[in-house]
Design an enzyme around this catalytic site. Structure first.
Site, PDB file in Angstrom:
ATOM      1  N   THR A 176       0.940 -14.565  -2.288  1.00  0.00           N
ATOM      2  CA  THR A 176      -0.273 -14.787  -1.643  1.00  0.00           C
ATOM      3  C   THR A 176      -1.110 -13.514  -1.538  1.00  0.00           C
ATOM      4  OG1 THR A 176       0.654 -14.068   0.675  1.00  0.00           O
ATOM      5  CG2 THR A 176       0.985 -16.377  -0.354  1.00  0.00           C
ATOM      6  N   HIS A 177      -2.307 -13.537  -1.560  1.00  0.00           N
ATOM      7  CA  HIS A 177      -3.296 -12.522  -1.679  1.00  0.00           C
ATOM      8  C   HIS A 177      -2.785 -11.503  -2.846  1.00  0.00           C
ATOM      9  CE1 HIS A 177      -4.059 -13.230   2.483  1.00  0.00           C
ATOM     10  NE2 HIS A 177      -3.144 -13.569   2.830  1.00  0.00           N
ATOM     11  N   SER A 226      -7.118  -5.808 -31.559  1.00  0.00           N
ATOM     12  CA  SER A 226      -8.206  -5.006 -31.309  1.00  0.00           C
ATOM     13  C   SER A 226      -8.372  -4.440 -32.419  1.00  0.00           C
ATOM     14  CB  SER A 226      -8.066  -3.988 -30.202  1.00  0.00           C
ATOM     15  OG  SER A 226      -8.658  -2.947 -30.297  1.00  0.00           O
ATOM     16  N   LYS A 231      -2.874  -3.271 -29.570  1.00  0.00           N
ATOM     17  CA  LYS A 231      -3.173  -4.576 -28.408  1.00  0.00           C
ATOM     18  C   LYS A 231      -2.755  -5.885 -28.830  1.00  0.00           C
ATOM     19  CE  LYS A 231      -6.567  -3.821 -25.688  1.00  0.00           C
ATOM     20  NZ  LYS A 231      -6.547  -4.043 -24.031  1.00  0.00           N
ATOM     21  N   GLU A 263      -9.379 -15.855 -21.624  1.00  0.00           N
ATOM     22  CA  GLU A 263     -10.468 -15.347 -21.292  1.00  0.00           C
ATOM     23  C   GLU A 263     -11.802 -15.983 -21.475  1.00  0.00           C
ATOM     24  OE1 GLU A 263     -10.399 -11.480 -23.012  1.00  0.00           O
ATOM     25  OE2 GLU A 263      -8.605 -10.939 -21.757  1.00  0.00           O
ATOM     26  N   TYR A 292     -38.566 -44.475 -12.938  1.00  0.00           N
ATOM     27  CA  TYR A 292     -38.243 -43.469 -14.005  1.00  0.00           C
ATOM     28  C   TYR A 292     -39.334 -42.430 -14.218  1.00  0.00           C
ATOM     29  CZ  TYR A 292     -37.661 -41.637 -18.796  1.00  0.00           C
ATOM     30  OH  TYR A 292     -37.308 -40.950 -19.728  1.00  0.00           O
ATOM     31  N   GLN A 301     -35.384 -37.372 -18.807  1.00  0.00           N
ATOM     32  CA  GLN A 301     -34.528 -37.300 -20.499  1.00  0.00           C
ATOM     33  C   GLN A 301     -33.741 -35.890 -20.460  1.00  0.00           C
ATOM     34  OE1 GLN A 301     -37.255 -38.268 -23.731  1.00  0.00           O
ATOM     35  NE2 GLN A 301     -37.371 -36.057 -24.226  1.00  0.00           N
ATOM     36  N   LYS A 332     -29.473 -35.379 -20.595  1.00  0.00           N
ATOM     37  CA  LYS A 332     -28.318 -35.517 -21.646  1.00  0.00           C
ATOM     38  C   LYS A 332     -27.976 -34.308 -22.199  1.00  0.00           C
ATOM     39  CE  LYS A 332     -30.810 -39.667 -22.878  1.00  0.00           C
ATOM     40  NZ  LYS A 332     -31.948 -39.321 -21.942  1.00  0.00           N
TER      41      LYS A 332
HETATM   42  N1  ARG Z   1     -36.175 -40.756 -24.307  1.00  0.00           N
HETATM   43  C1  ARG Z   1     -36.224 -41.113 -23.062  1.00  0.00           C
HETATM   44  C2  ARG Z   1     -35.069 -40.615 -22.124  1.00  0.00           C
HETATM   45  O1  ARG Z   1     -34.216 -40.176 -22.518  1.00  0.00           O
HETATM   46  C3  ARG Z   1     -35.978 -42.654 -23.057  1.00  0.00           C
HETATM   47  C4  ARG Z   1     -36.543 -43.443 -22.160  1.00  0.00           C
HETATM   48  C5  ARG Z   1     -38.186 -43.485 -22.268  1.00  0.00           C
HETATM   49  N2  ARG Z   1     -38.945 -44.189 -21.165  1.00  0.00           N
HETATM   50  C6  ARG Z   1     -40.160 -44.041 -21.066  1.00  0.00           C
HETATM   51  N3  ARG Z   1     -40.783 -44.494 -20.189  1.00  0.00           N
HETATM   52  N4  ARG Z   1     -40.920 -42.980 -21.574  1.00  0.00           N
HETATM   53  O2  ARG Z   1     -35.144 -40.457 -20.970  1.00  0.00           O
END
Ligand code: ARG
Length: 457
Positions: free
Chosen positions: A153-154, A275, A281, A288, A315, A320, A323
């Site tokens: 601990t610590h 190294s 080393k 890491e 929306y 977009q 992703k």
């Molecule tokens: N490429 C757009 C996205 O990934 C798809 C949806 C597009 N919809 C729109 N109303 N422009 O969000």
């Protein structure tokens, strides 16, 4: 061809396309996009929204596109996004019937659906890799079960424990990650498709049917929420972040325990680096680098949370941005999990060194206090007496192990000859038989339970 060009009298600027197009990265959703469309068109045909033969044509077209992409015969380029790409290709292949695929659907509910399909798959990969890692941790726990090491601990030596206890602690963390992934996957499996652009649709669709075709739990209850909700992205990134936090702590311990100073672990040559200047080393680059990648994955979580925080319903194109961070986090986490699972069994436990360390620096002092307390001295007084013993040892360059029973007896008449057996590291560890404790017997029970729980996923 743009899906929306009818209203426009001038073609898009090059810069708009470069800035706006998502195909360069959302091409990763091609499988999900086609799966979603296949379910949608099956439902449209079933509900009589489009004719059965049209549904069949569309289905055949989508299947041929799927096969061609899968075999690398069709390059994913020349469209705004993956949804436009597949639809353009479909119309090129099956003609007018293909133009009906988008009936009762918008790209807004389409992309939200595709991404959920993708994330559900990603949870399966995470789960596989997490299970694998727990498997390696169990191998190490079993290897360590006969030996003791100091617990800290610590970052100061605290109490001896069975070495398997250390590895089991990490298995528990990754088991929670498995559980969390499973719970989040349930929430991810709620279907936005059929929400339309934002307000649902006037066609007589059956969203329950589409959900069933896609293996989702249910359709979402509110179309406005359905198209704008990205909680599932944030949840996935949180799951990834916590996995990285656990990995990073494990990395830190491995790095520390494999230093010359600690010397409890030795990472095999195959998983170590050298190294360019210092010939002696042997560096722990893998853990890491993993520790370093943690920041990057946290960054993706922070990015999505910030991205969605002020998006008005429903929306907006901000979404977009959901992703790329997820794609990267998924890639990093899976590679970290699999490299860790591979490297772990290639760590040698330096058991003698661990045992010696577990008996030094008064690691057994709690057990001296417990000895007195078990013989009737209130624990607080036992603690104070043991503190005096420790101070005496420091001043006289003695250890709890080389003190004679007579030395102990000077501090309390409760001490007997058997105190010398109590202050052995192995005895101290193995005395901790409480449920979840560090005794060999408790650790064995823990290993059994870990094996049972991990098999559920
Ligand atoms: N490429 C757009 C996205 O990934 C798809 C949806 C597009 N919809 C729109 N109303 N422009 O969000």
């Amino acid at each position: 061809m743009k899906l929306w060009e009818g209203r426009f009298s001038k073609p898009s600027a090059k810069s708009l396309e470069e800035f706006n197009d998502s195909l360069p990265f959302d091409c990763k959703l091609w499988r999900a996009d086609i799966k979603g469309s296949l379910a949608h068109v099956k439902m449209l045909g079933e509900c009589g929204v489009i004719a059965k033969d049209e549904a069949e044509k569309i289905t055949a077209g989508l299947e041929s596109i799927y096969a061609d992409i899968d075999e690398g015969k069709l390059e994913l380029c020349g469209a705004e996004d993956i949804h436009s790409f597949v639809e353009n290709e479909l119309v090129a292949r099956v003609g007018d019937a293909g133009k009906k695929l988008h009936t009762a659907r918008s790209r807004n509910d389409q992309v939200a659906t595709d991404f959920r399909i993708y994330v559900l798959d990603a949870y399966e990969n995470l789960t596989r890799n997490l299970k694998n890692l727990v498997g390696s941790l169990v191998v190490m726990a079993e290897r360590g079960v006969k030996y003791v090491m100091p617990g800290y601990t610590h970052l100061r030596k605290a109490q001896p424990m069975c070495a398997g206890h250390f590895f089991n602690a990490y298995s528990e963390m990754f088991l929670r990650d498995l559980e969390r992934a499973a719970e989040c996957a349930e929430r991810c499996a709620v279907l936005p498709l059929g929400s339309g652009a934002l307000a649902g649709t006037s066609y007589p669709i059956d969203r329950q049917l589409t959900a069933r075709y896609l293996g989702f739990n249910s359709p979402c209850e509110n179309s406005l929420d359905g198209v704008s909700d990205r909680d599932f992205v944030a949840e996935f990134l949180f799951v990834c972040s916590l996995i990285m936090a656990h990995l990073s702590r494990l990395c830190e311990d491995i790095i520390l325990y494999s230093t010359e100073e600690f010397g409890y672990f030795e990472i095999s040559d195959e998983y170590s680096t050298g190294s360019s200047i210092m010939p002696q080393k042997k560096n722990p680059d893998i853990p890491e680098l993993m520790r370093g990648k943690t920041g990057r994955v946290y960054g993706h979580l922070m990015a999505i949370l910030t991205c969605i925080k002020a998006v008005p319903l429903a929306y907006n194109k901000d979404l977009q941005e959901d992703k790329e961070g997820l794609f990267d986090a998924e890639k990093q986490v899976n590679s970290c999990l699999s490299v860790m699972a591979e490297m772990l069994p290639n760590i040698t436990l330096k058991t003698e060194r661990m045992q010696k360390a577990a008996e030094s620096e008064f690691c057994c002092a709690t057990d001296v206090a417990d000895y007195l307390a078990k013989r009737g001295l209130p624990f607080r007084d036992a603690h104070a007496t043991t503190g005096k013993i420790v101070r005496w040892c420091i001043e006289n360059k003695r250890t709890l192990q080389n003190m004679k029973p007579e030395d102990y007896k000077k501090f309390s008449p409760l001490f007997d000859e058997d105190i010398c057996k109590v202050v052995r590291a192995k005895a101290c560890a193995d005395a901790r038989t409480s449920f979840g404790g560090a005794a060999q017997s408790s650790v064995k029970r823990n290993i059994k339970s870990i094996k049972k729980r991990v098999a559920k996923y």
